[in-house]
Design a protein around this motif. Sequence first.
Motif, PDB file in Angstrom:
ATOM      1  N   GLY A 125       0.779  -1.227   0.000  1.00 33.48           N
ATOM      2  CA  GLY A 125       0.000   0.000   0.000  1.00 33.48           C
ATOM      3  C   GLY A 125       0.809   1.275   0.000  1.00 33.48           C
ATOM      4  O   GLY A 125       0.563   2.143   0.840  1.00 33.48           O
ATOM      5  N   PHE A 126       1.747   1.421  -0.971  1.00 32.75           N
ATOM      6  CA  PHE A 126       2.543   2.639  -1.069  1.00 32.75           C
ATOM      7  C   PHE A 126       2.325   3.308  -2.429  1.00 32.75           C
ATOM      8  O   PHE A 126       2.201   2.645  -3.459  1.00 32.75           O
ATOM      9  CB  PHE A 126       4.030   2.339  -0.867  1.00 32.75           C
ATOM     10  N   ARG A 127       2.295   4.620  -2.386  1.00 32.40           N
ATOM     11  CA  ARG A 127       2.145   5.462  -3.589  1.00 32.40           C
ATOM     12  C   ARG A 127       3.417   6.285  -3.722  1.00 32.40           C
ATOM     13  O   ARG A 127       3.753   7.073  -2.832  1.00 32.40           O
ATOM     14  CB  ARG A 127       0.930   6.376  -3.424  1.00 32.40           C
ATOM     15  N   ILE A 128       4.111   6.097  -4.840  1.00 30.69           N
ATOM     16  CA  ILE A 128       5.445   6.691  -4.967  1.00 30.69           C
ATOM     17  C   ILE A 128       5.466   7.639  -6.157  1.00 30.69           C
ATOM     18  O   ILE A 128       5.200   7.248  -7.299  1.00 30.69           O
ATOM     19  CB  ILE A 128       6.527   5.608  -5.142  1.00 30.69           C
ATOM     20  N   THR A 129       5.796   8.894  -5.870  1.00 28.04           N
ATOM     21  CA  THR A 129       5.974   9.900  -6.912  1.00 28.04           C
ATOM     22  C   THR A 129       7.426  10.349  -6.877  1.00 28.04           C
ATOM     23  O   THR A 129       7.821  11.171  -6.043  1.00 28.04           O
ATOM     24  CB  THR A 129       5.030  11.092  -6.686  1.00 28.04           C
ATOM     25  N   LEU A 152       1.546   1.826  -6.150  1.00 26.03           N
ATOM     26  CA  LEU A 152       0.982   2.759  -7.121  1.00 26.03           C
ATOM     27  C   LEU A 152       2.032   3.785  -7.513  1.00 26.03           C
ATOM     28  O   LEU A 152       2.597   4.474  -6.663  1.00 26.03           O
ATOM     29  CB  LEU A 152      -0.244   3.465  -6.527  1.00 26.03           C
ATOM     30  N   ILE A 153       2.287   3.896  -8.831  1.00 23.28           N
ATOM     31  CA  ILE A 153       3.202   4.902  -9.371  1.00 23.28           C
ATOM     32  C   ILE A 153       2.366   5.814 -10.253  1.00 23.28           C
ATOM     33  O   ILE A 153       2.044   5.478 -11.394  1.00 23.28           O
ATOM     34  CB  ILE A 153       4.349   4.245 -10.173  1.00 23.28           C
ATOM     35  N   PRO A 154       1.948   6.972  -9.732  1.00 25.14           N
ATOM     36  CA  PRO A 154       1.004   7.819 -10.470  1.00 25.14           C
ATOM     37  C   PRO A 154       1.674   8.574 -11.603  1.00 25.14           C
ATOM     38  O   PRO A 154       2.906   8.660 -11.701  1.00 25.14           O
ATOM     39  CB  PRO A 154       0.487   8.773  -9.388  1.00 25.14           C
ATOM     40  N   GLY A 155       0.826   9.131 -12.451  1.00 26.15           N
ATOM     41  CA  GLY A 155       1.339   9.934 -13.549  1.00 26.15           C
ATOM     42  C   GLY A 155       1.959  11.228 -13.052  1.00 26.15           C
ATOM     43  O   GLY A 155       1.507  11.829 -12.076  1.00 26.15           O
ATOM     44  N   VAL A 156       3.035  11.674 -13.715  1.00 23.54           N
ATOM     45  CA  VAL A 156       3.717  12.907 -13.347  1.00 23.54           C
ATOM     46  C   VAL A 156       4.418  13.440 -14.598  1.00 23.54           C
ATOM     47  O   VAL A 156       4.888  12.670 -15.440  1.00 23.54           O
ATOM     48  CB  VAL A 156       4.731  12.666 -12.205  1.00 23.54           C
ATOM     49  N   ASN A 157       4.444  14.735 -14.729  1.00 26.52           N
ATOM     50  CA  ASN A 157       5.078  15.374 -15.880  1.00 26.52           C
ATOM     51  C   ASN A 157       6.567  15.485 -15.624  1.00 26.52           C
ATOM     52  O   ASN A 157       7.073  16.504 -15.151  1.00 26.52           O
ATOM     53  CB  ASN A 157       4.455  16.754 -16.117  1.00 26.52           C
ATOM     54  N   ALA A 158       7.279  14.408 -15.914  1.00 24.71           N
ATOM     55  CA  ALA A 158       8.723  14.360 -15.678  1.00 24.71           C
ATOM     56  C   ALA A 158       9.340  13.366 -16.648  1.00 24.71           C
ATOM     57  O   ALA A 158       8.637  12.586 -17.303  1.00 24.71           O
ATOM     58  CB  ALA A 158       9.019  13.947 -14.230  1.00 24.71           C
ATOM     59  N   ASP A 159      10.663  13.404 -16.746  1.00 27.96           N
ATOM     60  CA  ASP A 159      11.343  12.463 -17.627  1.00 27.96           C
ATOM     61  C   ASP A 159      11.160  11.047 -17.125  1.00 27.96           C
ATOM     62  O   ASP A 159      10.954  10.822 -15.927  1.00 27.96           O
ATOM     63  CB  ASP A 159      12.832  12.800 -17.706  1.00 27.96           C
ATOM     64  N   ARG A 175       2.485  -8.035  -6.706  1.00 24.95           N
ATOM     65  CA  ARG A 175       1.039  -8.091  -6.914  1.00 24.95           C
ATOM     66  C   ARG A 175       0.447  -6.695  -6.837  1.00 24.95           C
ATOM     67  O   ARG A 175       0.741  -5.919  -5.944  1.00 24.95           O
ATOM     68  CB  ARG A 175       0.378  -8.964  -5.844  1.00 24.95           C
ATOM     69  N   GLY A 176      -0.419  -6.387  -7.820  1.00 30.23           N
ATOM     70  CA  GLY A 176      -1.137  -5.125  -7.759  1.00 30.23           C
ATOM     71  C   GLY A 176      -0.278  -3.907  -7.997  1.00 30.23           C
ATOM     72  O   GLY A 176      -0.572  -2.836  -7.480  1.00 30.23           O
ATOM     73  N   VAL A 177       0.785  -4.031  -8.819  1.00 31.55           N
ATOM     74  CA  VAL A 177       1.573  -2.861  -9.200  1.00 31.55           C
ATOM     75  C   VAL A 177       0.779  -2.079 -10.249  1.00 31.55           C
ATOM     76  O   VAL A 177       0.362  -2.627 -11.270  1.00 31.55           O
ATOM     77  CB  VAL A 177       2.946  -3.265  -9.747  1.00 31.55           C
ATOM     78  N   GLN A 178       0.600  -0.785 -10.007  1.00 28.67           N
ATOM     79  CA  GLN A 178      -0.083   0.081 -10.965  1.00 28.67           C
ATOM     80  C   GLN A 178       0.839   1.231 -11.345  1.00 28.67           C
ATOM     81  O   GLN A 178       1.380   1.903 -10.458  1.00 28.67           O
ATOM     82  CB  GLN A 178      -1.364   0.659 -10.365  1.00 28.67           C
ATOM     83  N   THR A 179       0.982   1.458 -12.637  1.00 25.47           N
ATOM     84  CA  THR A 179       1.812   2.565 -13.101  1.00 25.47           C
ATOM     85  C   THR A 179       1.029   3.401 -14.104  1.00 25.47           C
ATOM     86  O   THR A 179       0.310   2.866 -14.946  1.00 25.47           O
ATOM     87  CB  THR A 179       3.108   2.059 -13.759  1.00 25.47           C
ATOM     88  N   ALA A 201      -1.079  -6.852 -12.082  1.00 22.80           N
ATOM     89  CA  ALA A 201      -0.504  -5.539 -12.363  1.00 22.80           C
ATOM     90  C   ALA A 201      -1.355  -4.823 -13.405  1.00 22.80           C
ATOM     91  O   ALA A 201      -2.031  -5.448 -14.224  1.00 22.80           O
ATOM     92  CB  ALA A 201       0.930  -5.686 -12.854  1.00 22.80           C
ATOM     93  N   TYR A 202      -1.312  -3.498 -13.362  1.00 27.87           N
ATOM     94  CA  TYR A 202      -1.900  -2.700 -14.432  1.00 27.87           C
ATOM     95  C   TYR A 202      -0.927  -1.584 -14.764  1.00 27.87           C
ATOM     96  O   TYR A 202      -0.660  -0.700 -13.944  1.00 27.87           O
ATOM     97  CB  TYR A 202      -3.245  -2.117 -14.020  1.00 27.87           C
ATOM     98  N   LEU A 203      -0.391  -1.633 -15.988  1.00 28.32           N
ATOM     99  CA  LEU A 203       0.670  -0.724 -16.397  1.00 28.32           C
ATOM    100  C   LEU A 203       0.161   0.104 -17.564  1.00 28.32           C
ATOM    101  O   LEU A 203      -0.182  -0.423 -18.623  1.00 28.32           O
ATOM    102  CB  LEU A 203       1.918  -1.512 -16.804  1.00 28.32           C
TER     103      LEU A 203
END
Length: 880
Positions: A125-129, A152-159, A175-179, A201-203
């Motif tokens: 249960g971690f969200r990493i930006t 969870l790796i959310p969207g971000v305007n970066a390289d 299990r359950g990696v989302q990018t 996963a959902y990428l």
Amino acid sequence: MRRTLSLGTVVVALVAGVGVTAAPASAALADLYVNNTVNSCSDAGPGSQAQPLCTLAAAAAAVVPGQTVQTTGTYNERLKIAKSGSPSGPITFRNASPDPEKYTALLGNHAGITIDGQHDVAVVGFRITMLLGPDPVLAVANSTRITVDRLLIPGVNADPVPGVRLTGVTDSTLRGVQTFRDLTPAISLDAATSGVVVTSAYLSTPGPKHSDGIEVHGPNNSVVRSGVTGAAGTGILVGATAKGTVVAGNLVGTGRGVGIHVAGATGTTVTNNTAYNNCSTGIRVSGAATGVSVQNNVVYGNGEPTTPACDAAITEKVGLGVYGAAADGTTVDYNTVRASPNNPPYAWRTPVASLTAFRAASGQGAHDLDSAGPDVNIDSGNAAAPGRHPVDYHGNGPEDDPGVPNTGAGPVSYVDRGARERVMGPSVLFTLSGRTGGAVVADASDSEAGWVPIGTYTFDFGDGTVVTQAEKVANHTYAQAGQFLVTVTATDTNGLTSTLTKSYTPGDGYVPVGPVRVLDTRAAIGTAGTTPLAPGGTLTLELANRDGVPASITSATMNVTVTSPTGPGFLSVYPHAGPTPTSSNLNWVAGQTVPNLVVASVAAGKVDIRNSSGGTVHVIADLVGYHTTGVGSSFVPLGPVRALDTREAQGRTPVASGGTLVLPVAGLRGVPATGVTAVTMNVTVTEPTRDGFLTVYPDGKARPNASNLNWTPGLTVPNLVVVPVVNGKVAFHNTSPGTVHVIADIVGYHSSGVGAVFRPRGPYRMLDTRNGTGTWPSGAGPVAPGGWIDLNLSSLTYEGATAVILNVTVTEPTRDGFLTVYGDFGQPRPNASNLNWRAGQTVPNLVVVQLNPVNGTARFHNTGAGTVHVVADLVGFYGN
């Protein structure tokens, strides 16, 4: 019934069910808490819930094997786990919330998680930006038995930055990696990584910079039940150094390159995947790949998708292609491959134009299909295909669609092709049947299974009690009153569920008594003196903890009589200290004696009685029963059905002066022969020759000093009566010097068996023809001669009401007449009267009306030659 789920729906369903597979922490170790959202946090503190740590670094330094770190908040740091757990006691870092949509946030240029050289660690249960590299968002190296859930790796305007990188990792689970951002790649397993399962996963990526979705380079790894969309390179790449890789149950689509690529790997199984709308080849096998099996896949729309925008330089555009030496060691069968309009469906070393040509060139694909029909992929797969996962993308096992022939192979002849199995889940239906004493029976017997049997029923009674069982019926007893949401979930053997929620209020049981005189202002019973109730005055009557009435009383059933009024007026009986209602229970003119049955809710064990008149009046109340949250009798509504009419009896003989008539009720007119505790009747006296009153009481008991109906010569008077039943009979005593005819219509009975329980309401005005309340669509206006008005009470039948108690009043009648109130069952109006009047009179009476559950309508029929206004106040209802 067929279900079509979007990929977005699939993602939510997959991730919502994710849980930690690691063993629980030892009960001997208290959890550590990290929460920088509270002022009490301190890295020098104990890490308790009351005084949590402020940083993840402090927790990583303090944690010991078998301990769980509960985390809350947002942290500008990189979590570095440099300690190991044990197989029976892992170290776990997890978000503290039980909500699977909640995450602990890591935010910053180098935010992320590092695990190096450790074993038996779980991260949940971690969200990493992370804004800058070069480190991966999640870096796990030289470690074993690592579990990562809900990352969870959310969207971000970066390289682009590296996503999840496993280096030298064994026997672990992602299990359950989302990018949702550009990553290079999203997940990579290097050549020294083995025994890793990537699942659920959902990428996804919003831009063109993203390279591959998942890269596998080591031996004996699995990528199952995952979704990869929008990859700029390959969706799932199995590199040449990989061996024994399982790629099964994945949705891979809308990529700018190849969907699934086995690039020279040995022993790869590509089974039950759906590769769709990729710019290049859907499934590709190339290089020196040997021992490759490609079965049960669905491939469509590749080569020329409408989205994404594809690079014009891409020249390889086929559905399923096997190239070079790989053709010598690849098995292709049981796939459905649909070509895009301008591209070939297959390649076998070189592109071929059709399924027929592919079979001729390869000797493969004997059971492949190229049809776009809605059922071609259903029940037509190979259950023995290597690498087939036991459940599909959604977690469903094989289900047999009864409308489609089973043309599959292997031990199960109805396995579907592609990543999603067509299923039909259960449909749950249940009823709630109230019992006295707070008991309820939840019955889900009407639930219907889908294509597989229902395995369990979960009954959540809304008060913290949750029961899961195979049986369809569950019993429960509420410890306290209130309104509860009852939820029943049916779960089939494939894990599909159906859930239904209903509101439920525990009902009250009825306890018949006496009758017992609890109030007489003439004789100082229930009051301190013998003074009549003053004009506009209110009297408080204590009912609980006297005359055998318990503190659990919720409403009282009393025969209330007013006598010696010095002016016209009306009386209201209502819960103690509550607002004074606009409704009346008794109406009178000066000098009149008037009784009426009253059911009044009780507050703090008391009721208030208000004299709304300009004169004084004496009040008498005889308690005939009470409702209680404890155990009592239930109610069964009837008819009304006529049980007595002395006018129709042989000889047409009225009840003589001072005479008693005994009426058998048990076993009569729908009343059972045994188990009856009380009977409810609408009793009417007519053609009395002298003033007098009628007393109705249990046969075999002493006649009480109470009246149920009072009259003057020639008057017709009805009243509702609830009388205990002792020996199966009730007695009617004419206390007058003249004769009188008696009519009795049974409207229900109370029983020790199964029936409805009482739920008090109001009093609440439901109908008033004078101002239009409850009269839609007819509007305000009196009820015409011979006419009727319908009151819609379907909101109560929705709550399970089978009968309602109404205090009904007629006023401003222009001619003599009577009113009949009954449920609309599509049958003729019953031969019964509930209220009788003379021109100009205002007359109230308590009415019990059985309701048709289909329409919930109570009909008020004016059987008179003039118009009359009708008012109805809801007192409560009986229901399941």
